[in-house]
Design a protein around this motif. Structure first.
Motif, PDB file in Angstrom:
ATOM      1  N   GLY A 157      52.779   0.847  -8.089  1.00 24.15           N
ATOM      2  CA  GLY A 157      53.834   0.817  -9.089  1.00 24.15           C
ATOM      3  C   GLY A 157      53.538  -0.186 -10.175  1.00 24.15           C
ATOM      4  O   GLY A 157      52.626  -1.015 -10.065  1.00 24.15           O
ATOM      5  N   CYS A 158      54.312  -0.109 -11.245  1.00 23.69           N
ATOM      6  CA  CYS A 158      54.136  -1.028 -12.364  1.00 23.69           C
ATOM      7  C   CYS A 158      55.468  -1.224 -13.073  1.00 23.69           C
ATOM      8  O   CYS A 158      56.438  -0.500 -12.847  1.00 23.69           O
ATOM      9  CB  CYS A 158      53.084  -0.505 -13.336  1.00 23.69           C
ATOM     10  SG  CYS A 158      53.472   1.101 -14.057  1.00 23.69           S
ATOM     11  N   SER A 168      50.460  -0.980  -1.901  1.00 25.02           N
ATOM     12  CA  SER A 168      49.009  -0.993  -1.750  1.00 25.02           C
ATOM     13  C   SER A 168      48.343  -1.588  -2.981  1.00 25.02           C
ATOM     14  O   SER A 168      47.267  -2.182  -2.897  1.00 25.02           O
ATOM     15  CB  SER A 168      48.489   0.434  -1.547  1.00 25.02           C
ATOM     16  OG  SER A 168      49.228   1.135  -0.571  1.00 25.02           O
ATOM     17  N   ASP A 169      48.977  -1.397  -4.127  1.00 22.48           N
ATOM     18  CA  ASP A 169      48.453  -1.884  -5.404  1.00 22.48           C
ATOM     19  C   ASP A 169      49.613  -1.876  -6.392  1.00 22.48           C
ATOM     20  O   ASP A 169      50.683  -1.311  -6.112  1.00 22.48           O
ATOM     21  CB  ASP A 169      47.310  -0.995  -5.893  1.00 22.48           C
ATOM     22  CG  ASP A 169      46.504  -1.622  -7.025  1.00 22.48           C
ATOM     23  OD1 ASP A 169      46.722  -2.816  -7.317  1.00 22.48           O
ATOM     24  OD2 ASP A 169      45.668  -0.913  -7.615  1.00 22.48           O
ATOM     25  N   GLY A 170      49.420  -2.481  -7.544  1.00 23.82           N
ATOM     26  CA  GLY A 170      50.466  -2.447  -8.554  1.00 23.82           C
ATOM     27  C   GLY A 170      50.393  -3.605  -9.516  1.00 23.82           C
ATOM     28  O   GLY A 170      49.558  -4.511  -9.378  1.00 23.82           O
ATOM     29  N   ILE A 171      51.275  -3.564 -10.502  1.00 23.81           N
ATOM     30  CA  ILE A 171      51.355  -4.615 -11.527  1.00 23.81           C
ATOM     31  C   ILE A 171      52.842  -4.855 -11.813  1.00 23.81           C
ATOM     32  O   ILE A 171      53.499  -4.024 -12.434  1.00 23.81           O
ATOM     33  CB  ILE A 171      50.631  -4.211 -12.830  1.00 23.81           C
ATOM     34  CG1 ILE A 171      49.182  -3.827 -12.548  1.00 23.81           C
ATOM     35  CG2 ILE A 171      50.704  -5.350 -13.848  1.00 23.81           C
ATOM     36  CD1 ILE A 171      48.477  -3.201 -13.751  1.00 23.81           C
ATOM     37  N   ARG A 203      50.813   2.710 -19.936  1.00 25.57           N
ATOM     38  CA  ARG A 203      49.358   2.740 -19.742  1.00 25.57           C
ATOM     39  C   ARG A 203      48.985   2.258 -18.339  1.00 25.57           C
ATOM     40  O   ARG A 203      48.084   2.815 -17.703  1.00 25.57           O
ATOM     41  CB  ARG A 203      48.649   1.881 -20.793  1.00 25.57           C
ATOM     42  CG  ARG A 203      48.643   2.472 -22.180  1.00 25.57           C
ATOM     43  CD  ARG A 203      47.578   1.829 -23.054  1.00 25.57           C
ATOM     44  NE  ARG A 203      47.665   0.382 -23.104  1.00 25.57           N
ATOM     45  CZ  ARG A 203      48.481  -0.309 -23.910  1.00 25.57           C
ATOM     46  NH1 ARG A 203      49.302   0.332 -24.734  1.00 25.57           N
ATOM     47  NH2 ARG A 203      48.473  -1.627 -23.904  1.00 25.57           N
ATOM     48  N   ASN A 204      49.674   1.233 -17.881  1.00 23.51           N
ATOM     49  CA  ASN A 204      49.414   0.742 -16.527  1.00 23.51           C
ATOM     50  C   ASN A 204      49.691   1.837 -15.498  1.00 23.51           C
ATOM     51  O   ASN A 204      48.955   1.987 -14.515  1.00 23.51           O
ATOM     52  CB  ASN A 204      50.275  -0.483 -16.223  1.00 23.51           C
ATOM     53  CG  ASN A 204      49.801  -1.725 -16.948  1.00 23.51           C
ATOM     54  OD1 ASN A 204      48.647  -1.810 -17.376  1.00 23.51           O
ATOM     55  ND2 ASN A 204      50.693  -2.692 -17.101  1.00 23.51           N
ATOM     56  N   GLY A 205      50.774   2.598 -15.732  1.00 25.45           N
ATOM     57  CA  GLY A 205      51.088   3.682 -14.817  1.00 25.45           C
ATOM     58  C   GLY A 205      49.984   4.721 -14.756  1.00 25.45           C
ATOM     59  O   GLY A 205      49.607   5.192 -13.669  1.00 25.45           O
ATOM     60  N   VAL A 206      49.446   5.079 -15.915  1.00 26.77           N
ATOM     61  CA  VAL A 206      48.353   6.060 -15.964  1.00 26.77           C
ATOM     62  C   VAL A 206      47.119   5.522 -15.239  1.00 26.77           C
ATOM     63  O   VAL A 206      46.469   6.232 -14.450  1.00 26.77           O
ATOM     64  CB  VAL A 206      48.011   6.418 -17.426  1.00 26.77           C
ATOM     65  CG1 VAL A 206      46.732   7.245 -17.493  1.00 26.77           C
ATOM     66  CG2 VAL A 206      49.169   7.173 -18.072  1.00 26.77           C
ATOM     67  N   VAL A 259      57.281   3.785 -11.802  1.00 26.01           N
ATOM     68  CA  VAL A 259      57.057   3.211 -13.130  1.00 26.01           C
ATOM     69  C   VAL A 259      58.396   2.648 -13.603  1.00 26.01           C
ATOM     70  O   VAL A 259      59.323   3.386 -13.930  1.00 26.01           O
ATOM     71  CB  VAL A 259      56.520   4.261 -14.110  1.00 26.01           C
ATOM     72  CG1 VAL A 259      56.263   3.618 -15.483  1.00 26.01           C
ATOM     73  CG2 VAL A 259      55.238   4.895 -13.570  1.00 26.01           C
ATOM     74  N   ASN A 260      58.481   1.321 -13.618  1.00 30.34           N
ATOM     75  CA  ASN A 260      59.720   0.617 -13.964  1.00 30.34           C
ATOM     76  C   ASN A 260      59.678   0.163 -15.426  1.00 30.34           C
ATOM     77  O   ASN A 260      59.191  -0.928 -15.737  1.00 30.34           O
ATOM     78  CB  ASN A 260      59.896  -0.612 -13.063  1.00 30.34           C
ATOM     79  CG  ASN A 260      59.993  -0.266 -11.600  1.00 30.34           C
ATOM     80  OD1 ASN A 260      60.975   0.306 -11.139  1.00 30.34           O
ATOM     81  ND2 ASN A 260      58.957  -0.622 -10.834  1.00 30.34           N
TER      82      ASN A 260
END
Length: 459
Positions: free
Chosen positions: A122-123, A149-152, A215-218, A234-235
């Motif tokens: 997620g981001c 597992s991953d995200g920003i 862009r982070n979501g993509v 995507v927040n």
């Protein structure tokens, strides 16, 4: 109607039978959750009274289900998002305000999905540690503990400035610092004293926060391992105030007419229109990213097996009743949009009462997982697949000190303003007439829900 226990036992029995018979495992759907911040229920292209442009959301609704009566468990960022993560109502989620972090000893549906084999990513603005201004410059602080597992994870609009005006504390401000844009962004935000600050941001298009989040979501989606089910949330930080938009966004909306708020009390009619233009511009930009993300899922060849959900944490008063933001029990504050499309999902509009917390059980249900007994969330899957028309008898929402219960027609509020409010939402959708004194039988029926809400959550 199948009971919750029967439903869960049936699902478990089916999975066990398949395993014993050597059947191929059921292909679990991917989950894409698009979650803007502060998008009220009636500000999408589904509302013919507003000149909104949400073609991608409209297309999503056309191939799935649009819910027409959805409420947040709490009209405030941190409590609402905590309730979603935990699948619990406000009174049991242990995040009563933005001054509290999500308790790490309380499991999240993200964790349950990850433990079952999903790649959970997620981001954007997670807001699960609202009290603690620490995200890590890579945005990964506490993501593993929450179940990712991953995200920003990045700060919200105001929190980014409060925490990073001098030294960045989150990845978005770190990005602006690297590009030499932080000082102008901080100065711009500090000049925005209220909603009337509708002038464009000095940031270039690509550095605007929701474009950065998109862009982070993509990129996160492109990094998902092939052959593994995934969950991406995507927040977005918009359409939350301040009403900052880019020059290009402003150009597309100036001159577009909007109706005035209900009972406005602060700004001129022209200012109210400008504010609404900016709100619409942020929504349109989020819709554009909805299209981009869906195109990416399509390029992966996974659209047919992806459950796509569009909703929001809470609404926005937007000048109605002279109020701004959220925090209150009026429908523009507690009501949110909800659109769901994906494998097996029917088409149409669903008037059943639903809560944002119900997304938690829905995701677990589609993943083939049991819904923990401590959760208050109820799966929307039977509604989505057309197996039932009913879901909840009432919806709850709250934010200390008030509590609200809505049975689809009557909304009872205790502890707000002068005390007790009762609205007939069918006869008075604008919530202009308090009928508590003239409908004592309705008050008597709903009062236990707002007096002792925790005792009634599973009924």
């Amino acid at each position: 109607m199948t009971s919750r226990r029967e439903f869960l036992q049936g699902g478990a029995s089916l999975a066990a039978t398949a395993a014993l018979c050597g059947a191929a495992p059921v292909r679990r759907p991917n989950i894409l959750l698009l979650f803007p911040d502060q998008l009220r229920y009636d500000w999408t292209g589904a509302n013919p009274d507003l000149p909104l442009r949400t073609p991608h959301l409209d297309a999503l609704a056309a191939r799935g289900v649009r819910f027409s009566r959805v409420v947040t468990p709490s009209p405030l960022c941190a409590p609402a998002r905590a309730c979603l993560a935990a699948g619990k109502e406000y009174d049991r989620c242990r995040v009563p305000s933005n001054k509290h972090d999500y308790p790490l000893d309380q499991t999240t549906y993200y964790t349950l999905l990850r433990e079952s084999g999903y790649h959970v990513t997620g981001c954007g603005k997670f807001d699960l540690h609202k009290k603690t201004f620490e995200w890590g410059l890579d945005g990964k602080y506490l993501l593993p503990e929450w179940g990712f597992s991953d995200g920003i994870d990045n700060a919200g609009k105001r929190a980014a400035i409060r925490s990073g005006a001098e030294v960045p504390k989150d990845p978005y401000m770190a990005y602006l610092y690297r590009r030499g844009l932080a000082a102008s962004h901080v100065a711009d935000y500090r000049s925005r004293k209220n909603y009337a600050a509708t002038f464009p941001t000095p940031l270039p298009e690509d550095a605007y926060c929701d474009n950065w989040v998109g862009r982070n979501g993509v990129e996160l989606l492109r990094a998902v391992p092939r052959g593994k089910p995934w969950h991406l949330v995507v927040n977005y930080v918009g359409p939350h105030e301040p009403m900052d938009i880019t020059a290009a966004m402003e150009k597309r909306w100036r001159g577009v007419s909007f109706p005035q708020p209900h009972r406005p009390a602060q700004f001129s009619p022209e200012t109210h229109v400008a504010i609404r233009q900016n709100y619409a511009a942020m929504i349109e930009n989020i819709d554009r990213w909805t299209g981009i993300l869906l195109d990416e899922v399509r390029r992966r060849g996974e659209l047919d097996n992806t459950l796509v959900v569009f909703s929001s944490d809470h609404g926005e008063m937007l000048g109605d009743y002279g109020r701004w933001g959220k925090h209150v029990p009026y429908q523009p504050s507690v009501g949110v949009p909800l659109v769901v499309a994906g494998p097996g999902v029917r088409q149409g509009v669903c008037p059943a009462l639903a809560s944002v917390t119900d997304l938690t059980a829905t995701f677990l249900d589609y993943a083939g997982l049991p819904i923990p007994a401590e959760m208050d969330s109820r799966s929307l899957r039977p509604l989505l697949e057309g197996r039932t028309r009913s879901h909840r008898e009432y919806l709850l929402s709250g934010l200390d000190p008030w509590r609200m219960a809505w049975d689809g027609r009557y909304k009872l509020v205790e502890g707000f303003g002068d005390g007790r409010l009762l609205f007939d939402m069918e006869e008075d959708p604008l919530e202009s007439r308090n009928i508590a004194s003239t409908a004592p039988e309705v008050v008597k029926r709903l009062e236990p829900l707002v007096r002792r809400p925790a005792a009634h959550l599973r009924k």
